[in-house]
Scaffold this motif. Structure first.
Motif, PDB file in Angstrom:
ATOM      1  N   LEU A 188       0.413  -1.619   0.238  1.00 64.04           N
ATOM      2  CA  LEU A 188       0.204  -0.108   0.069  1.00 64.04           C
ATOM      3  C   LEU A 188       0.933   1.236  -0.023  1.00 64.04           C
ATOM      4  CD1 LEU A 188      -2.437  -1.043   2.508  1.00 64.04           C
ATOM      5  CD2 LEU A 188      -3.218  -0.877  -0.652  1.00 64.04           C
ATOM      6  N   ALA A 189       2.452   1.195   0.915  1.00 65.72           N
ATOM      7  CA  ALA A 189       3.232   2.702   0.664  1.00 65.72           C
ATOM      8  C   ALA A 189       3.181   2.973  -1.054  1.00 65.72           C
ATOM      9  CB  ALA A 189       3.735   2.484   1.462  1.00 65.72           C
ATOM     10  N   GLY A 190       3.179   1.876  -1.831  1.00 66.26           N
ATOM     11  CA  GLY A 190       3.844   1.660  -3.219  1.00 66.26           C
ATOM     12  C   GLY A 190       5.554   1.091  -3.335  1.00 66.26           C
ATOM     13  N   GLU A 191       6.405   0.947  -2.583  1.00 60.85           N
ATOM     14  CA  GLU A 191       7.887   0.987  -3.114  1.00 60.85           C
ATOM     15  C   GLU A 191       7.766  -0.564  -2.095  1.00 60.85           C
ATOM     16  OE1 GLU A 191       9.396   4.035  -5.222  1.00 60.85           O
ATOM     17  OE2 GLU A 191      10.326   3.444  -2.896  1.00 60.85           O
ATOM     18  N   PRO A 192       9.032  -1.643  -2.206  1.00 57.55           N
ATOM     19  CA  PRO A 192       9.234  -3.257  -1.266  1.00 57.55           C
ATOM     20  C   PRO A 192      10.667  -2.530  -0.669  1.00 57.55           C
ATOM     21  CG  PRO A 192      10.067  -3.311  -3.072  1.00 57.55           C
ATOM     22  CD  PRO A 192       9.035  -2.131  -3.581  1.00 57.55           C
ATOM     23  N   HIS A 193      10.968  -1.200  -1.096  1.00 53.01           N
ATOM     24  CA  HIS A 193      12.077  -0.707  -0.405  1.00 53.01           C
ATOM     25  C   HIS A 193      12.329  -0.584   1.261  1.00 53.01           C
ATOM     26  CE1 HIS A 193      13.002  -1.002  -4.329  1.00 53.01           C
ATOM     27  NE2 HIS A 193      12.484   0.543  -4.802  1.00 53.01           N
ATOM     28  N   ARG A 194      13.255  -0.790   2.146  1.00 47.18           N
ATOM     29  CA  ARG A 194      13.202  -0.668   3.739  1.00 47.18           C
ATOM     30  C   ARG A 194      14.658  -0.522   3.785  1.00 47.18           C
ATOM     31  NH1 ARG A 194      11.210  -4.830   6.758  1.00 47.18           N
ATOM     32  NH2 ARG A 194      10.098  -5.864   5.256  1.00 47.18           N
ATOM     33  N   TRP A 195      14.895   0.009   5.154  1.00 46.54           N
ATOM     34  CA  TRP A 195      16.109   0.849   5.432  1.00 46.54           C
ATOM     35  C   TRP A 195      17.245  -0.314   5.114  1.00 46.54           C
ATOM     36  CZ3 TRP A 195      19.335  -1.499   9.706  1.00 46.54           C
ATOM     37  CH2 TRP A 195      20.402  -0.112   9.964  1.00 46.54           C
ATOM     38  N   GLY A 196      17.138  -1.139   5.637  1.00 42.10           N
ATOM     39  CA  GLY A 196      18.478  -2.004   4.958  1.00 42.10           C
ATOM     40  C   GLY A 196      18.619  -1.914   3.793  1.00 42.10           C
ATOM     41  N   ASP A 197      17.712  -1.684   3.114  1.00 41.05           N
ATOM     42  CA  ASP A 197      18.020  -2.253   1.357  1.00 41.05           C
ATOM     43  C   ASP A 197      18.891  -0.776   0.411  1.00 41.05           C
ATOM     44  OD1 ASP A 197      16.409  -4.504   0.713  1.00 41.05           O
ATOM     45  OD2 ASP A 197      14.751  -3.156   1.008  1.00 41.05           O
ATOM     46  N   TYR A 198      18.790   0.139   1.628  1.00 44.49           N
ATOM     47  CA  TYR A 198      19.708   0.947   1.255  1.00 44.49           C
ATOM     48  C   TYR A 198      21.192   1.170   1.188  1.00 44.49           C
ATOM     49  CZ  TYR A 198      15.628   3.683  -0.409  1.00 44.49           C
ATOM     50  OH  TYR A 198      13.701   3.344  -1.465  1.00 44.49           O
ATOM     51  N   ALA A 199      22.031   1.986   0.838  1.00 42.91           N
ATOM     52  CA  ALA A 199      23.571   1.772   1.488  1.00 42.91           C
ATOM     53  C   ALA A 199      23.759   3.367   1.711  1.00 42.91           C
ATOM     54  CB  ALA A 199      24.394   0.943   0.061  1.00 42.91           C
ATOM     55  N   VAL A 200      24.745   3.667   2.553  1.00 44.68           N
ATOM     56  CA  VAL A 200      25.436   5.031   1.866  1.00 44.68           C
ATOM     57  C   VAL A 200      26.355   5.373   0.657  1.00 44.68           C
ATOM     58  CG1 VAL A 200      27.125   6.636   3.687  1.00 44.68           C
ATOM     59  CG2 VAL A 200      25.609   5.025   4.678  1.00 44.68           C
ATOM     60  N   GLY A 201      26.543   6.269   0.271  1.00 47.51           N
ATOM     61  CA  GLY A 201      27.068   6.842  -0.579  1.00 47.51           C
ATOM     62  C   GLY A 201      26.553   6.355  -2.078  1.00 47.51           C
ATOM     63  N   GLU A 202      24.791   5.747  -1.754  1.00 51.38           N
ATOM     64  CA  GLU A 202      24.084   6.325  -3.380  1.00 51.38           C
ATOM     65  C   GLU A 202      23.263   6.711  -3.412  1.00 51.38           C
ATOM     66  OE1 GLU A 202      19.958   2.700  -4.204  1.00 51.38           O
ATOM     67  OE2 GLU A 202      20.883   2.849  -1.585  1.00 51.38           O
ATOM     68  N   ILE A 203      24.159   7.116  -4.757  1.00 52.92           N
ATOM     69  CA  ILE A 203      22.292   8.035  -5.815  1.00 52.92           C
ATOM     70  C   ILE A 203      21.333   6.951  -5.881  1.00 52.92           C
ATOM     71  CG2 ILE A 203      22.895   9.547  -7.518  1.00 52.92           C
ATOM     72  CD1 ILE A 203      24.816  10.399  -4.815  1.00 52.92           C
ATOM     73  N   ILE A 204      19.977   8.292  -6.064  1.00 50.59           N
ATOM     74  CA  ILE A 204      18.562   7.935  -6.485  1.00 50.59           C
ATOM     75  C   ILE A 204      18.088   8.908  -7.454  1.00 50.59           C
ATOM     76  CG2 ILE A 204      16.808   6.964  -5.696  1.00 50.59           C
ATOM     77  CD1 ILE A 204      17.600   6.220  -2.959  1.00 50.59           C
ATOM     78  N   ASP A 205      18.610   8.694  -8.898  1.00 50.54           N
ATOM     79  CA  ASP A 205      17.695   9.780  -8.893  1.00 50.54           C
ATOM     80  C   ASP A 205      16.372   9.129  -9.590  1.00 50.54           C
ATOM     81  OD1 ASP A 205      17.234  11.439 -12.271  1.00 50.54           O
ATOM     82  OD2 ASP A 205      17.400   9.204 -13.094  1.00 50.54           O
ATOM     83  N   HIS A 206      15.789  10.430  -9.118  1.00 52.95           N
ATOM     84  CA  HIS A 206      14.146  10.716  -9.356  1.00 52.95           C
ATOM     85  C   HIS A 206      13.245   9.894 -10.101  1.00 52.95           C
ATOM     86  CE1 HIS A 206      14.556   9.642  -4.883  1.00 52.95           C
ATOM     87  NE2 HIS A 206      15.114  11.769  -4.710  1.00 52.95           N
ATOM     88  N   VAL A 207      13.864  10.247 -11.308  1.00 49.84           N
ATOM     89  CA  VAL A 207      13.510  10.652 -12.866  1.00 49.84           C
ATOM     90  C   VAL A 207      12.151  11.121 -13.281  1.00 49.84           C
ATOM     91  CG1 VAL A 207      12.178   8.537 -14.244  1.00 49.84           C
ATOM     92  CG2 VAL A 207      13.882   7.626 -12.998  1.00 49.84           C
ATOM     93  N   ASP A 208      11.376  11.190 -12.254  1.00 49.98           N
ATOM     94  CA  ASP A 208       9.902  12.153 -13.031  1.00 49.98           C
ATOM     95  C   ASP A 208      10.488  13.640 -12.695  1.00 49.98           C
ATOM     96  OD1 ASP A 208       8.694   9.653 -12.934  1.00 49.98           O
ATOM     97  OD2 ASP A 208       8.664  10.097 -10.734  1.00 49.98           O
ATOM     98  N   ALA A 209       9.774  15.136 -12.999  1.00 46.87           N
ATOM     99  CA  ALA A 209      10.014  15.619 -13.240  1.00 46.87           C
ATOM    100  C   ALA A 209       8.522  16.734 -13.923  1.00 46.87           C
ATOM    101  CB  ALA A 209      10.646  16.653 -14.762  1.00 46.87           C
ATOM    102  N   VAL A 210       9.222  18.314 -13.100  1.00 47.42           N
ATOM    103  CA  VAL A 210       8.204  18.906 -13.105  1.00 47.42           C
ATOM    104  C   VAL A 210       8.235  20.082 -13.967  1.00 47.42           C
ATOM    105  CG1 VAL A 210       7.831  19.577 -10.424  1.00 47.42           C
ATOM    106  CG2 VAL A 210       5.391  19.593 -11.397  1.00 47.42           C
ATOM    107  N   THR A 211       7.698  21.004 -14.479  1.00 52.91           N
ATOM    108  CA  THR A 211       8.107  22.234 -15.014  1.00 52.91           C
ATOM    109  C   THR A 211       6.531  23.027 -13.332  1.00 52.91           C
ATOM    110  OG1 THR A 211       8.014  21.234 -17.454  1.00 52.91           O
ATOM    111  CG2 THR A 211       7.787  23.395 -17.317  1.00 52.91           C
ATOM    112  N   VAL A 212       7.582  24.101 -13.206  1.00 55.02           N
ATOM    113  CA  VAL A 212       7.391  25.188 -12.915  1.00 55.02           C
ATOM    114  C   VAL A 212       5.960  26.042 -13.721  1.00 55.02           C
ATOM    115  CG1 VAL A 212       7.583  26.668 -10.743  1.00 55.02           C
ATOM    116  CG2 VAL A 212       9.184  24.931 -11.077  1.00 55.02           C
ATOM    117  N   GLU A 213       5.227  26.370 -12.770  1.00 51.77           N
ATOM    118  CA  GLU A 213       4.506  27.780 -13.091  1.00 51.77           C
ATOM    119  C   GLU A 213       4.003  28.563 -12.090  1.00 51.77           C
ATOM    120  OE1 GLU A 213       3.183  27.064 -16.621  1.00 51.77           O
ATOM    121  OE2 GLU A 213       3.586  25.187 -16.941  1.00 51.77           O
ATOM    122  N   GLU A 214       4.017  29.965 -12.854  1.00 46.20           N
ATOM    123  CA  GLU A 214       3.907  30.908 -12.390  1.00 46.20           C
ATOM    124  C   GLU A 214       2.938  31.137 -11.426  1.00 46.20           C
ATOM    125  OE1 GLU A 214       5.209  33.466 -10.847  1.00 46.20           O
ATOM    126  OE2 GLU A 214       5.838  34.101 -12.514  1.00 46.20           O
TER     127      GLU A 214
END
Length: 344
Positions: A188-214
């Protein structure tokens, strides 16, 4: 005497001053709906009463950044109405959840002043606290702002630059009372990744983008009552452009980070932050995160993850932070260092 408030200038700040900000504000489901429409935030704890209850809470609290923006907005008329730019943050901690129906107010203490070498402006350091209707501190942070001088010829004050902690220690993080991730529903939260799945130094590109409007930026500044002239008044800057409110960029980047960090549910500390370059309407914002530190907590099923969140207007997949001269790359908008709670 004029009855209107022109805002404080650099000469008006003195170390030790305590400013009680007007006007208290009661926050409710309307703020949540607008916040989720603007960004859009998808953290399960802040989206669903049932999900929050399954994690030991009485219901869904207001988003952590709703609390931040509301308190921040209260301070603008007294701290940054005449600001050139908001420069950075430190020693921020979320101490209690904010619930629908809570009334928030803010107060700030001036903890440092330093005139800039050009003699036309200076940096003001304040420690701000947000309090609820029971006078409980729900949020505290330090920020520093570059503020114009009223008179360039006025004498410079004795410089005072506070010694601020680079990181909020993991032992000082406050986990909301009753929070329990032992039976956390990853599906229900949306992803399976928990605390132990991440490593110090890991880079995560979040892929999505949004164009800012006035329009959305102006809605956000009005929603949080951030009336700083650089955001409201297109004639205030020589180029005739309104700066996008830095908090708007923070929330956009945080919302984008859901893709890869959906389970980093609650922000509990703000270690540092810089609005590296200006953001304007028409810019397309992307985000990436770096894992800086992992820490255990004493609360059931809960770990803490320290993240660097970078928002930028560069090419997809670009994770460059600094140029060859050591300064922020020109496409970098935000560099934010924070702690979040995540299931173990």
């Amino acid at each position: 005497m004029s009855k209107t408030n022109p805002g404080r200038f650099f000469e008006d700040y003195h170390v030790g001053d305590v400013i009680r900000h007007a006007v208290p504000r009661t926050v409710a489901e309307g703020e949540r709906a607008l916040y989720h429409a603007l960004y859009p935030a998808r953290g399960a704890i802040y989206s669903s009463d049932d999900f929050a209850a399954s994690c030991g809470l009485d219901g869904s609290p207001m988003d952590d950044l709703i609390a931040f923006h509301t308190v921040f907005g209260k301070t603008v008329p007294d701290v940054s109405l005449n600001a050139v730019a908001n420069l950075g943050y430190a020693e921020g901690r979320w101490l209690k959840p904010v619930w629908p129906g809570d009334t928030l107010r803010a107060e700030s203490e001036v903890i440092g002043v330093k005139q800039n070498s050009n003699g036309k402006s200076g940096t003001v350091y304040v420690r701000t606290r947000g309090l609820n209707q029971q006078d409980e501190v729900v949020l505290e942070y330090v920020r520093w702002v570059m503020v114009r001088k009223r008179d360039a010829a006025s004498p410079a004050p004795e410089p005072v630059v506070p010694n601020l902690a680079r990181v909020v220690p993991a032992a000082d993080l406050v986990v909301p009372e009753g929070l329990d991730f032992s039976d956390y529903d990853f599906e229900l939260a949306g992803e399976p990744h928990r605390w132990g799945d991440y490593a110090v130094g890991e880079i995560i590109d979040h892929v999505d983008a949004v164009t800012v409007e006035e329009a959305e930026h102006m809605l956000a500044t009005r929603l949080w009552q951030n009336t700083a002239k650089v955001h409201f008044d297109a004639t205030f800057r020589e180029d005739g452009r309104r700066l996008i409110y830095g908090g708007h960029v923070i929330s956009l980047a945080r919302a984008l980070s859901f893709n890869g960090l959906a389970n980093a549910q609650m922000i509990v500390a703000l270690n540092g932050g810089a609005h590296a370059n200006p953001c304007f309407a028409g810019d397309t914002v992307r985000a990436w995160s770096e894992v800086l530190e992992l820490a255990e907590t004493d609360s059931p099923g809960i770990g803490a993850i320290r993240l660097r969140l970078v928002a930028h207007k560069g090419a997809p997949g670009d994770t460059t932070l600094r140029a060859e001269d050591g300064k922020y790359a020109p496409h970098v908008l935000l560099d934010l260092d924070y702690w979040a709670l995540i299931p173990r």
